[in-house]
Enzyme design. Structure first.
Site, short mmCIF file in Angstrom:
data_model
loop_
_atom_site.label_atom_id
_atom_site.label_comp_id
_atom_site.label_asym_id
_atom_site.label_seq_id
_atom_site.Cartn_x
_atom_site.Cartn_y
_atom_site.Cartn_z
N CYS A 1 0.82 -1.23 0.00
CA CYS A 1 0.00 0.00 0.00
C CYS A 1 0.84 1.27 0.00
O CYS A 1 0.34 2.35 -0.28
CB CYS A 1 -0.93 0.01 1.20
SG CYS A 1 -1.94 -1.47 1.29
N HIS B 1 -3.22 6.98 2.79
CA HIS B 1 -3.63 5.69 2.23
C HIS B 1 -5.04 5.38 2.72
O HIS B 1 -5.39 5.67 3.86
CB HIS B 1 -2.66 4.60 2.67
CG HIS B 1 -3.15 3.23 2.29
ND1 HIS B 1 -3.53 2.92 1.01
CD2 HIS B 1 -3.34 2.11 3.04
CE1 HIS B 1 -3.94 1.66 0.98
NE2 HIS B 1 -3.84 1.15 2.19
N ASN C 1 -10.06 -0.34 -0.24
CA ASN C 1 -8.60 -0.29 -0.19
C ASN C 1 -8.05 -0.86 -1.50
O ASN C 1 -8.23 -2.04 -1.79
CB ASN C 1 -8.13 -1.11 1.02
CG ASN C 1 -6.62 -1.12 1.20
OD1 ASN C 1 -5.87 -0.67 0.34
ND2 ASN C 1 -6.18 -1.65 2.33
O1 UT7 Z 1 -3.82 -1.51 3.69
C1 UT7 Z 1 -2.91 -1.33 4.72
C2 UT7 Z 1 -2.97 -2.32 5.80
N1 UT7 Z 1 -4.30 -2.63 6.26
C3 UT7 Z 1 -4.82 -2.01 7.33
O2 UT7 Z 1 -4.23 -1.10 7.85
C4 UT7 Z 1 -6.13 -2.55 7.86
C5 UT7 Z 1 -6.22 -2.30 9.31
N2 UT7 Z 1 -7.33 -2.96 9.97
C6 UT7 Z 1 -8.64 -2.61 9.83
O3 UT7 Z 1 -8.96 -1.75 9.04
C7 UT7 Z 1 -9.65 -3.27 10.73
O4 UT7 Z 1 -8.97 -4.01 11.70
C8 UT7 Z 1 -10.66 -4.19 9.98
C9 UT7 Z 1 -11.62 -3.35 9.18
C10 UT7 Z 1 -9.93 -5.15 9.10
C11 UT7 Z 1 -11.48 -4.98 10.99
O5 UT7 Z 1 -12.14 -4.10 11.90
P1 UT7 Z 1 -12.08 -4.35 13.47
O6 UT7 Z 1 -12.90 -3.30 14.09
O7 UT7 Z 1 -10.62 -4.41 13.83
O8 UT7 Z 1 -12.80 -5.72 13.61
P2 UT7 Z 1 -12.23 -7.09 14.22
O9 UT7 Z 1 -11.29 -7.72 13.25
O10 UT7 Z 1 -11.75 -6.86 15.62
O11 UT7 Z 1 -13.54 -7.95 14.28
C12 UT7 Z 1 -14.62 -7.60 15.15
C13 UT7 Z 1 -15.74 -8.59 14.94
C14 UT7 Z 1 -15.32 -10.03 15.01
O12 UT7 Z 1 -16.36 -10.76 15.61
P3 UT7 Z 1 -16.25 -11.20 17.15
O13 UT7 Z 1 -15.01 -12.05 17.23
O14 UT7 Z 1 -16.10 -9.91 17.91
O15 UT7 Z 1 -17.51 -11.91 17.38
C15 UT7 Z 1 -15.23 -10.44 13.55
O16 UT7 Z 1 -15.44 -11.81 13.36
O17 UT7 Z 1 -16.31 -8.39 13.63
C16 UT7 Z 1 -16.35 -9.64 12.94
N3 UT7 Z 1 -16.19 -9.38 11.53
C17 UT7 Z 1 -17.21 -9.12 10.71
N4 UT7 Z 1 -18.55 -9.03 10.94
C18 UT7 Z 1 -19.33 -8.71 9.90
C19 UT7 Z 1 -15.04 -9.35 10.81
N5 UT7 Z 1 -15.32 -9.05 9.53
C20 UT7 Z 1 -16.67 -8.91 9.45
C21 UT7 Z 1 -17.55 -8.60 8.39
N6 UT7 Z 1 -18.87 -8.51 8.65
N7 UT7 Z 1 -17.11 -8.35 7.13
#
Ligand code: UT7
Length: 327
Positions: free
Chosen positions: A113, A253, A283
């Protein structure tokens, strides 16, 4: 004085739109979750079989036309990408042929990225050293080709697109004021495409393990992204003898709207100075900064003499920030 300046920008987004509502039918997710957690509402998906160099060609043609520079005048083509058409030759070589830029050297830049910032810095250095005069820099990705459409934690995040910039020699004022690039290979497992390379060549086993798709530890990346983007921006500004108050336009980004807001808050940059288009495209890795820069200019947000700060972070880990005075 011999330096580089950007004289043309272009972008290409494939026409097919995949909306959050469409993803609701593919995996266990919701428009509400995607929008509130990421800011993404829709993304573009390239037609099957179209390689990264095709998207790059469309963006490059526009950038060259706006620059008033013919492809035959290019000395170098750099394509920042993690989704090259083939392992080799590089997408830059395919693009060179598409454009009939027969005098240009060509290679890909692999910095995920942060690829567009890495490639811009490289192009600037080639021009400032006097080796080349006209350089085409493209950030182009077909991330849909490495997306696991059954993994809700990643498939909602990514999109396809390309952005291009034409740089030429400037002998009047300095446009590229500073660049700060960084990397941390110790955290390479946080965002990775594990299969298909020399470590794990394509095999039945790698296919079974879905190793040809993006694997991401989003949560850990989120925290690092904010810290590293803030620090990269500050370092680039210090190198240019500028402060955050001097920034007219921040091009971050576009990985997550919450990351962008957190970075802007810590740098104390008001919302009106930040270009955000993640809701339309998701992204797009290296293409995100390139397309955002192009659109900020098209929308009239970037004006002559403005200080533009690019700030990117991605898998590698890699990061980079570049301060540009718009000439
Ligand atoms: O491009 C450069 C590098 N990339 C980044 O910098 C990305 C950085 N990370 C992020 O943007 C975020 O961490 C994400 C958008 C990827 C995820 O958001 P989050 O708030 O960190 O969510 P999480 O991974 O902690 O997941 C929270 C919950 C989980 O459920 P439980 O375990 O709390 O029950 C996931 O299973 O959300 C669930 N979840 C979803 N639910 C509905 C994960 N993906 C989804 C989804 N729809 N698509």
């Amino acid at each position: 004085m011999q330096s580089a300046k950007i004289v043309g920008l272009g972008k290409y987004l494939p026409p097919k739109i995949l909306r959050n509502k469409d993803l609701e039918r593919m995996v266990d997710t919701s428009d509400e979750w995607i929008t509130t957690r990421t800011g993404i509402r829709e993304r573009r998906i390239a037609e099957k079989g179209l390689g990264t160099s095709f998207l790059a060609r469309e963006a490059s043609r526009i950038a060259l036309k706006r620059a008033g520079i013919k492809a035959s005048q290019l000395d170098l083509i750099l394509v920042a990408t993690i989704t090259p058409d083939t392992q080799f030759p590089s997408s830059a070589c395919y693009l060179q042929n598409y454009l009939k830029a027969h005098s240009a050297a060509a290679f890909d830049v692999s910095a995920a990225c942060a690829g567009f910032v890495y490639a811009l810095t490289t192009a600037w250095q080639f021009i400032e050293s006097g080796l080349y005069k006209n350089v085409l820099v493209v950030g182009s990705e077909v991330l849909s080709s490495i997306t696991d459409w059954s993994d809700r934690s990643t498939c909602v995040l990514f999109g396809d697109g390309a952005g291009a910039a034409v740089l030429t020699r400037s002998t009047t004022r300095k446009s590229f004021l500073s660049s700060y690039l960084g990397a941390d290979g110790a955290n390479s497992d946080l965002l990775i495409l594990p299969g298909g390379g020399s470590r794990h060549p394509a095999s039945e086993e790698t296919l079974k393990q879905k190793m040809h798709f993006i694997k991401m530890k989003g949560n850990e990346l989120f925290r690092i992204a904010v810290r590293v983007m803030v620090s990269a921006a500050r370092k680039a500004l210090t190198k240019a003898h500028l402060t955050t108050e001097d920034i007219d336009v921040l091009i971050p980004h576009q990985a997550n709207e919450r990351i962008i807001s957190a970075v802007a808050k810590r740098l104390n940059i008001p919302q009106g100075k930040i270009y955000v288009n993640i809701s339309h495209y998701g992204n797009m890795s290296s293409a995100s900064s390139a397309v955002a820069l192009c659109e900020a200019w098209e929308d009239g947000l970037i004006k002559k003499d403005d200080i533009v700060l690019l700030d990117a972070f991605g898998g590698g880990l890699v990061w980079g920030s570049c301060a540009i005075r718009w000439l």
